[in-house]
Design an enzyme around this catalytic site. Structure first.
Site, mmCIF file in Angstrom:
data_model
loop_
_atom_site.group_PDB
_atom_site.id
_atom_site.type_symbol
_atom_site.label_atom_id
_atom_site.label_comp_id
_atom_site.label_asym_id
_atom_site.label_seq_id
_atom_site.Cartn_x
_atom_site.Cartn_y
_atom_site.Cartn_z
ATOM 1 N N HIS A 182 72.884 49.468 10.650
ATOM 2 C CA HIS A 182 72.848 48.664 11.673
ATOM 3 C C HIS A 182 72.696 49.648 13.046
ATOM 4 O O HIS A 182 73.047 49.582 14.107
ATOM 5 C CB HIS A 182 74.050 47.872 12.194
ATOM 6 N N ASN A 200 76.118 38.262 10.169
ATOM 7 C CA ASN A 200 74.824 38.707 9.651
ATOM 8 C C ASN A 200 74.120 37.344 9.780
ATOM 9 O O ASN A 200 74.718 36.016 9.743
ATOM 10 C CB ASN A 200 74.647 39.194 8.291
HETATM 11 C C1 HEM Z 1 81.761 46.695 1.689
HETATM 12 C C2 HEM Z 1 80.806 46.356 2.503
HETATM 13 C C3 HEM Z 1 80.620 46.741 3.772
HETATM 14 C C4 HEM Z 1 80.878 48.176 4.321
HETATM 15 C C5 HEM Z 1 81.548 49.363 3.753
HETATM 16 C C6 HEM Z 1 80.390 47.995 5.694
HETATM 17 C C7 HEM Z 1 80.285 49.177 6.634
HETATM 18 C C8 HEM Z 1 79.776 49.144 7.778
HETATM 19 C C9 HEM Z 1 79.912 50.208 8.581
HETATM 20 C C10 HEM Z 1 80.564 51.716 8.358
HETATM 21 C C11 HEM Z 1 79.401 50.005 9.906
HETATM 22 C C12 HEM Z 1 79.317 50.836 11.210
HETATM 23 C C13 HEM Z 1 80.564 50.604 12.102
HETATM 24 C C14 HEM Z 1 80.405 51.335 13.374
HETATM 25 O O1 HEM Z 1 80.235 52.605 13.237
HETATM 26 O O2 HEM Z 1 80.650 50.858 14.380
HETATM 27 C C15 HEM Z 1 78.924 48.646 9.802
HETATM 28 C C16 HEM Z 1 78.310 47.694 10.515
HETATM 29 C C17 HEM Z 1 78.129 46.402 10.545
HETATM 30 N N1 HEM Z 1 78.337 45.587 9.482
HETATM 31 FE FE1 HEM Z 1 79.186 46.178 7.732
HETATM 32 N N2 HEM Z 1 79.864 46.787 5.767
HETATM 33 C C18 HEM Z 1 80.032 45.901 4.823
HETATM 34 C C19 HEM Z 1 79.666 44.821 4.716
HETATM 35 C C20 HEM Z 1 79.359 43.999 5.871
HETATM 36 C C21 HEM Z 1 79.177 42.660 5.705
HETATM 37 C C22 HEM Z 1 79.447 41.711 4.415
HETATM 38 C C23 HEM Z 1 78.796 42.058 6.921
HETATM 39 C C24 HEM Z 1 78.492 40.740 7.281
HETATM 40 C C25 HEM Z 1 78.947 39.888 8.442
HETATM 41 C C26 HEM Z 1 78.652 43.044 7.947
HETATM 42 C C27 HEM Z 1 78.153 43.186 9.077
HETATM 43 C C28 HEM Z 1 78.072 44.348 9.957
HETATM 44 C C29 HEM Z 1 77.734 44.300 11.335
HETATM 45 C C30 HEM Z 1 77.021 43.064 11.920
HETATM 46 C C31 HEM Z 1 77.580 45.585 11.790
HETATM 47 C C32 HEM Z 1 76.988 46.246 13.042
HETATM 48 C C33 HEM Z 1 78.343 46.182 14.173
HETATM 49 C C34 HEM Z 1 77.694 46.568 15.436
HETATM 50 O O3 HEM Z 1 76.739 46.016 16.071
HETATM 51 O O4 HEM Z 1 78.265 47.607 16.156
HETATM 52 N N3 HEM Z 1 78.891 44.362 7.100
HETATM 53 N N4 HEM Z 1 79.183 48.110 8.527
#
Ligand code: HEM
Length: 475
Positions: free
Chosen positions: A75, A148
């Site tokens: 992202h 998402n």
């Molecule tokens: C095991 C599964 C997942 C892992 C390990 C993961 C890990 C991460 C990590 C490490 C970040 C960056 C966080 C940061 O530095 O601020 C991130 C961002 C994000 N993830 Fe996941 N994620 C996973 C699954 C999902 C799922 C299922 C969704 C569904 C809603 C999702 C939605 C998001 C969104 C929207 C962001 C962006 C947040 C922002 O705008 O700062 N992720 N994810």
């Protein structure tokens, strides 16, 4: 949370207002004799050399090289906006979440829209999952809702997250996107087919964040005053309607304006218009697990809206742009574990896998004090603030490493295909065939088998289209 915390939080909200309105601009005109705005380095004579001792020069350059911070691991490209959330229907029957008790309650929010698999330069109309994260600033503290725009995920076990994301990233050999990498992964992950048919339909390409939905994908738990727990999935619905584009328009817009969705959001608000979404939830009694053909905690599945109707909760209005991208958007730290009394993590394995890794990522990219950054508003946070991990719930079982007992990888993928309009079915078939025509026959065979299992019509049509394309390509 005690009362003092609540008061502290209210004060903080006014400092939040400051965070959201102060503009820091370091590009002031230089050369007026003020040491902070000098336009000449210190030299021996007018022609140099420059002195090593010129710490004004050194600090000026040092400040510049430190203006960039570590990117999010996923992202990466994103845009933000501010506004408020207003509760319309009380959710008191289902949850003690303080901001959902009384119709008319309003609280400030910050939203970040993003492209899930991206670099800062990824075109906004690329085939991608769009992230839609909201930070609610309540009197009790922070509540985050990460969504998402595609309602299902590519895998259902967190241990496969990095494998899946790496398959979507450019090759580590030459930094180029290679379809073989992605489809080899899909061949090893039949559970990804539901996600794949959605991503390769027109739902994978959009030109405006004002017209995408948001889905929590993972299942959370709501708990009410009687300690009754229900499963909950959250959904944002754009008031302007859901709108997607086809791959041809996406390709054209990629060239015209790669930041089209970001500009669209910004310009809409600059013109004095608002961007609005309705918040809905689907609720499920955890006992329903026994009668469903799939596992409701499997995030490769959606819940039938006939059985689990969308309950309206409230409305979000975005009406203000950031004026300092670094402080107000880049430094935002969302986590699915930023919950408050009345909301808990469920046993959804993907959600459990996400429980702590967001904070790790934020500690790495923003430093150990990421919670004190004003936009994150958690100055008074301590580990004891995490009261939402399901205390009192009875859990037992043998330790194993296994898939869910009920997998059902293909039914919903087929249902999605058959529910598309004829035009959208054609687009899906063209988009899939264009990719599958250029990968190895062995991987293609496996993917076609999955598509046949989802719907024999879908499998046959993609197979036929690939044959036409490979003939054209002379393969
Ligand atoms: C095991 C599964 C997942 C892992 C390990 C993961 C890990 C991460 C990590 C490490 C970040 C960056 C966080 C940061 O530095 O601020 C991130 C961002 C994000 N993830 Fe996941 N994620 C996973 C699954 C999902 C799922 C299922 C969704 C569904 C809603 C999702 C939605 C998001 C969104 C929207 C962001 C962006 C947040 C922002 O705008 O700062 N992720 N994810």
């Amino acid at each position: 949370m005690d009362k003092n915390n609540g008061q502290f939080q209210r004060k903080e909200n006014s400092s939040l207002e400051k965070t959201r309105s102060v503009t820091k601009d370091s590009s002031t005109h230089r050369g007026d004799g003020n040491p902070s705005t000098l336009s000449h380095s210190q030299t021996v004579g007018a022609r140099g050399p420059v002195l090593e001792q010129d710490n004004v020069l050194h600090e000026t350059l040092e400040t510049f090289v430190n203006t960039k911070i570590i990117e999010r691991p996923v992202h990466v490209k994103g845009f933000g906006a501010f506004g408020y959330f207003q509760t319309i229907h009380s959710m008191a029957e289902y949850t003690t979440l303080s901001f959902l008790q009384n119709p008319g309650q309003q609280i400030p929010v910050t939203v970040r829209f993003s492209l899930a698999v991206s670099t800062k330069g990824t075109p906004d109309t690329s085939r991608n999952v769009r992230g839609f994260s909201t930070k609610f600033y309540t009197d009790e503290g922070i509540f985050d809702l990460l969504c998402n725009h595609i309602p299902v995920f590519i895998v259902r076990d967190p241990i496969r997250f990095s494998e899946a994301i790496n398959a979507l990233m450019p090759s580590p050999v030459n930094n180029l996107i290679d379809p073989e990498r992605f489809w080899s992964f899909v061949a090893k992950a039949p559970e990804s087919i539901h996600f794949v048919v959605r991503l390769f339909s027109d739902a994978g390409t959009a030109k405006s964040f004002r017209h995408i939905p948001g889905h929590s994908v993972n299942t959370f738990v709501w708990k009410n005053t009687q300690d009754v727990r229900r499963y909950v999935k959250y959904h944002w619905v754009p008031f302007g309607g859901v709108k997607y584009i086809d791959s041809q328009e996406a390709a054209r817009l990629n060239g015209e304006n790669p930041d089209i969705a970001g500009s669209d959001l910004y310009e809409t608000i600059v013109k004095g218009n608002t961007v609005e979404y309705g918040l809905y939830v689907q609720l499920m009694n955890p006992d329903d697990v026994a009668m469903l053909p799939f596992d409701p905690l499997d995030n490769t599945k959606i819940w039938d809206e006939q059985l689990y109707p969308l309950l309206p909760v409230g409305q979000m209005v975005l009406n203000r742009n950031p004026d300092n991208y670094m402080e107000q958007v880049e430094k935002l730290a969302y986590s699915p574990s930023n919950l408050l009394d009345g909301a808990e993590l469920s046993d959804d394995k993907m959600l459990q896998g996400r429980a702590n890794i967001y904070w790790d990522s934020q500690r790495r990219r923003l430093g150990p004090d990421f919670r004190s950054i004003p936009i994150n508003q958690q100055k008074d946070w301590s580990p004891a603030s995490l009261v939402t991990s399901g205390n009192g719930r009875y859990v037992e079982g043998r330790l194993v490493r296994s898939d869910l007992p009920k997998q059902d990888d293909f039914t919903q993928a087929g249902q999605y295909y058959h529910a598309l309009s004829f035009v959208n079915q054609d687009h899906l078939i063209n988009n899939l065939s264009a990719e599958l025509a250029v990968i190895s026959p062995e991987i293609r065979k496996v993917i076609l088998k999955y598509l046949f299992q989802a719907s024999s019509e879908l499998g046959e049509r993609v197979d036929r289209q690939i044959n036409l394309q490979t003939k054209e390509l002379g393969k």
